[in-house]
Design a protein around this motif. Structure first.
Motif, PDB file in Angstrom:
ATOM      1  N   ARG A 159       7.118   5.359  -0.740  1.00  0.00           N
ATOM      2  CA  ARG A 159       6.871   4.594   0.058  1.00  0.00           C
ATOM      3  C   ARG A 159       5.916   5.849   0.125  1.00  0.00           C
ATOM      4  O   ARG A 159       6.486   7.007   0.214  1.00  0.00           O
ATOM      5  CB  ARG A 159       7.585   4.562   1.133  1.00  0.00           C
ATOM      6  CG  ARG A 159       8.091   3.051   1.689  1.00  0.00           C
ATOM      7  CD  ARG A 159       7.047   1.979   1.644  1.00  0.00           C
ATOM      8  NE  ARG A 159       8.073   0.816   1.845  1.00  0.00           N
ATOM      9  CZ  ARG A 159       8.665   0.079   1.329  1.00  0.00           C
ATOM     10  NH1 ARG A 159       8.796   0.637  -0.311  1.00  0.00           N
ATOM     11  NH2 ARG A 159       9.423  -0.992   1.654  1.00  0.00           N
ATOM     12  N   ARG A 428      -2.339   2.592   9.088  1.00  0.00           N
ATOM     13  CA  ARG A 428      -1.249   1.229   9.079  1.00  0.00           C
ATOM     14  C   ARG A 428      -1.853  -0.195   9.737  1.00  0.00           C
ATOM     15  O   ARG A 428      -2.157  -0.046  10.869  1.00  0.00           O
ATOM     16  CB  ARG A 428      -0.058   2.158  10.549  1.00  0.00           C
ATOM     17  CG  ARG A 428       0.961   1.169  11.497  1.00  0.00           C
ATOM     18  CD  ARG A 428       1.448   1.623  12.706  1.00  0.00           C
ATOM     19  NE  ARG A 428       1.926   2.617  12.474  1.00  0.00           N
ATOM     20  CZ  ARG A 428       3.551   2.903  12.374  1.00  0.00           C
ATOM     21  NH1 ARG A 428       3.897   2.402  13.421  1.00  0.00           N
ATOM     22  NH2 ARG A 428       4.323   4.164  12.412  1.00  0.00           N
ATOM     23  N   ASP A 432       2.551  -3.936   9.747  1.00  0.00           N
ATOM     24  CA  ASP A 432       3.831  -1.950   9.359  1.00  0.00           C
ATOM     25  C   ASP A 432       4.300  -1.269  10.177  1.00  0.00           C
ATOM     26  O   ASP A 432       3.690  -1.194  11.344  1.00  0.00           O
ATOM     27  CB  ASP A 432       2.831  -1.320   8.836  1.00  0.00           C
ATOM     28  CG  ASP A 432       1.974  -2.186   7.619  1.00  0.00           C
ATOM     29  OD1 ASP A 432       2.912  -3.043   6.383  1.00  0.00           O
ATOM     30  OD2 ASP A 432       0.659  -1.065   7.038  1.00  0.00           O
ATOM     31  N   ARG A 436       0.986   4.849   6.005  1.00  0.00           N
ATOM     32  CA  ARG A 436       1.067   5.365   4.352  1.00  0.00           C
ATOM     33  C   ARG A 436      -0.348   5.982   4.562  1.00  0.00           C
ATOM     34  O   ARG A 436      -1.143   6.562   5.028  1.00  0.00           O
ATOM     35  CB  ARG A 436       0.195   3.825   3.459  1.00  0.00           C
ATOM     36  CG  ARG A 436       1.312   2.471   4.135  1.00  0.00           C
ATOM     37  CD  ARG A 436       0.320   1.407   3.920  1.00  0.00           C
ATOM     38  NE  ARG A 436       0.347   1.252   2.850  1.00  0.00           N
ATOM     39  CZ  ARG A 436      -0.958   0.469   2.265  1.00  0.00           C
ATOM     40  NH1 ARG A 436      -0.904  -0.505   3.195  1.00  0.00           N
ATOM     41  NH2 ARG A 436      -1.972   0.459   1.541  1.00  0.00           N
TER      42      ARG A 436
END
Length: 452
Positions: A159, A428, A432, A436
């Protein structure tokens, strides 16, 4: 006829008084002991509880570095799904080889643990061993040098976002030895930046204006809510700007063009010294003295620069590189030397403390990096044990109760100063449960600065 107190009564009261005093004394000892134990437990907790930042928990660890493999002055950032690898290295002055394990912890944009479970962000095993170590050679200060190259085929992050690598001893995650931050980039947006002479406070500040571009196929529903942007000056986290929102949204471009919210003091070019050679005095080294079985480096006394005109020289923006002259292997041939810093100053600056600052102190206000005022010699002093190499540093004043340091008090500030600015873009989406990292770019003010 007057009667005196009998000897038996006197003896009784003396014994009683001594008994009471003994009980009071025992209670005091117990109370003091409990305070000492409590303080020791608190001290242990403060030193060993997990911190989501660059931190060394073991006093014998030195020169903890994390960077892209093959690039010692790079930021610890790898691209998601790529073959990029990071290199973690450190020295242990305790010559006993230890069993070290490591794992990763995924964090949100604010460097707190995300809601992801480990199996959602690590592919493969969830912890591994550090097996690459070697002993120092030709160094008066002996040490064991450890290296770790990651990700590996057995363990890798899957991720994007912020991470810490957590290293601990004997498989015990409460027996921490170090934590270091790194990032995994999911390259989804592009950044263009312009480093300008500030609109406000033009003589000493720099303004970071930038735009974020994204593809029309990239789903960005609400950029004001879904995006978080962080602007970092050189390696500093204490003065990072984290609250910017787009000023304009047009087509697939987000524009961040402010006059005040995105400005930084330009500061000054970093001071430097070179200890690659312990036989020849390099620039800014006034003396090399062999004492107490080690070589001591004495730097030239530094000067306050706040009222001096700007003077450019090349630096590496607060970083350092380990190097030793004629070394076959810098990692194990470089020696450790006490480096003595001196800053003449007419007073002990009130309501705060002065620190040596830069990568050599992890860009933090560490206790061991605090300067101490010598009232007899009217100067600040400190000594750091450092591995041979080329070092940048500056002096930063931290006011009591504050978290953002001031490098202008001693160093001065100029809009012309060359600095690196790194912009991180986090996303985000609705639904979520983690941030990220979808964009990143580093920009040098020397290449981009505009006097407008």
């Amino acid at each position: 006829m007057k009667r005196g107190i009998s000897p038996m009564a006197i003896r009784f009261w003396l014994i009683f008084a001594l008994s009471v005093m003994r009980k009071i004394f025992s209670s005091l000892l117990l109370l003091i002991s409990s305070f000492v134990v409590s303080a020791q437990q608190e001290d242990y907790y403060q030193k060993h509880h997990l911190r989501y930042e660059n931190y060394t928990y073991l006093n014998t660890l030195k020169t903890v570095l994390l960077h892209l493999e093959g690039n010692p002055i790079s930021k610890p950032i790898i691209r998601l799904g790529s073959n990029d690898q990071l290199k973690l290295s450190f020295d242990d002055l305790d010559l006993i080889v230890k069993d070290f394990n490591y794992t990763f912890v995924h964090c949100n944009v604010d460097w707190q643990p995300s809601e992801l479970i480990v199996s959602e962000y690590i592919e493969g095993v969830q912890e591994d061993f550090i097996t690459d170590y070697k002993y120092s050679s030709n160094a008066l200060q002996q040490y064991v040098h450890y290296n770790l190259i990651f990700p590996t085929v057995d363990m890798k992050p899957v991720r994007s976002g912020n991470y810490i690598i957590m290293v601990y001893e004997d498989g015990d995650r409460e027996n921490l030895i170090l934590t270091k931050r790194f990032m995994v980039l999911e390259d989804k947006v592009k950044i263009k930046a312009r480093i300008n002479r500030a609109t406000v406070d033009r003589s000493y500040k720099q303004e970071v204006d930038f735009s974020i571009f994204y593809n029309e196929n990239y789903e960005l529903t609400n950029p004001y809510h879904d995006l978080r942007v962080v602007v970092q000056q050189n390696g500093r986290w204490d003065n990072a700007v984290t609250t910017l929102q787009p000023l304009f949204v047009k087509n697939n471009e987000l524009e961040y063009d402010y006059d005040d919210e995105n400005v930084f003091p330009g500061g000054n070019e970093y001071r430097y010294f070179d200890t690659k050679s312990l036989r020849v005095k390099s620039e800014n080294v006034v003396d090399i003295v062999f004492q107490d079985s080690v070589r001591h480096i004495y730097l030239l006394p530094d000067k306050k620069r706040s009222f001096l005109v700007y003077n450019f020289w090349g630096d590496i923006n607060g970083k350092y590189v380990v190097r030793a002259s004629l070394a076959f292997d810098n990692e194990t041939d470089a020696d450790y030397t006490p480096v003595h810093f001196k800053l003449p100053y007419h007073e002990n600056i009130p309501k705060g403390n002065l620190y040596i600052f830069g990568q050599l102190c992890d860009w933090q206000f560490k206790k061991e990096c605090k300067m101490h005022y010598n009232h007899e010699k009217l100067r600040y002093e400190n000594t750091l044990l450092l591995k041979q190499g080329y070092y940048n540093y500056e002096y930063v004043f931290l006011k009591d109760g504050k978290t953002i340091g001031d490098n202008t008090l001693i160093e001065g500030s100029h809009w012309e100063t060359e600095n690196d600015y790194t912009i991180y873009v986090y996303h985000r989406s609705l639904g979520d449960n983690y941030d990220r990292l979808v964009g990143m770019g580093t920009f040098s003010s020397s290449a981009k600065i505009i006097d407008r």
